[in-house]
Design a protein around this motif. Sequence first.
Motif, mmCIF file in Angstrom:
data_model
loop_
_atom_site.group_PDB
_atom_site.id
_atom_site.type_symbol
_atom_site.label_atom_id
_atom_site.label_comp_id
_atom_site.label_asym_id
_atom_site.label_seq_id
_atom_site.Cartn_x
_atom_site.Cartn_y
_atom_site.Cartn_z
ATOM 1 N N GLY A 35 0.861 -1.285 0.049
ATOM 2 C CA GLY A 35 0.035 0.265 -0.061
ATOM 3 C C GLY A 35 0.761 1.357 0.069
ATOM 4 O O GLY A 35 1.819 1.322 0.464
ATOM 5 N N ASN A 36 0.233 2.389 -0.539
ATOM 6 C CA ASN A 36 0.964 3.480 -0.746
ATOM 7 C C ASN A 36 0.106 4.514 0.141
ATOM 8 O O ASN A 36 -0.877 4.797 0.185
ATOM 9 N N VAL A 37 0.868 5.118 1.163
ATOM 10 C CA VAL A 37 0.128 5.916 2.062
ATOM 11 C C VAL A 37 -0.400 7.115 1.647
ATOM 12 O O VAL A 37 -1.568 7.436 1.777
ATOM 13 N N GLU A 38 0.431 7.837 0.685
ATOM 14 C CA GLU A 38 -0.213 9.170 -0.068
ATOM 15 C C GLU A 38 -1.373 8.839 -0.899
ATOM 16 O O GLU A 38 -2.446 9.546 -1.041
ATOM 17 N N ASN A 39 -1.189 7.657 -1.584
ATOM 18 C CA ASN A 39 -2.412 7.256 -2.396
ATOM 19 C C ASN A 39 -3.611 7.089 -1.450
ATOM 20 O O ASN A 39 -4.602 7.343 -1.753
ATOM 21 N N GLY A 40 -3.214 6.387 -0.472
ATOM 22 C CA GLY A 40 -4.311 5.948 0.626
ATOM 23 C C GLY A 40 -4.829 7.075 1.068
ATOM 24 O O GLY A 40 -6.168 7.078 1.230
ATOM 25 N N LYS A 41 -4.140 8.270 1.396
ATOM 26 C CA LYS A 41 -4.851 9.270 1.952
ATOM 27 C C LYS A 41 -5.977 10.016 1.033
ATOM 28 O O LYS A 41 -7.125 10.485 1.389
ATOM 29 N N GLN A 42 -5.735 10.063 -0.331
ATOM 30 C CA GLN A 42 -6.557 10.642 -1.380
ATOM 31 C C GLN A 42 -7.787 9.507 -1.379
ATOM 32 O O GLN A 42 -8.717 9.975 -1.354
#
Length: 117
Positions: free
Chosen positions: A25-32
């Motif tokens: 998982g990607n934290v920045e993508n997850g925030k969006q």
Amino acid sequence: MKRVLTLLSFGAVLAVASTSLLANGNVENGKQKAATCFACHGVDGNSVDPQYPRLAGQYNLYLQRVLHEYKDGQRNNPIMKGMVATLSDQDIEDVSAYFSSLPTKLDTLKGHISGEK
């Protein structure tokens, strides 16, 4: 001494390799992707309303499992089922990475259990 250093170096390589293999998982993508979650769970994952769980600091794999369980009906919650219906496996990994990366503000369960006064 040389053997000890070799073993320590090998252990460090294994630790780094296993961490990257387990990290998904990607934290920045997850925030969006988690923007729709913020209304109930808070931008920082620390909901102030006890009817909504605090997600910040939860284990990544736990969050992934729960989201999959809502999606496939193992957990019965019509709101969450609707929220996760369109999430791909990658979306679930990203959202889980985001919430698990956040610091929790939960230091006690007092006032955070639904129905508790």
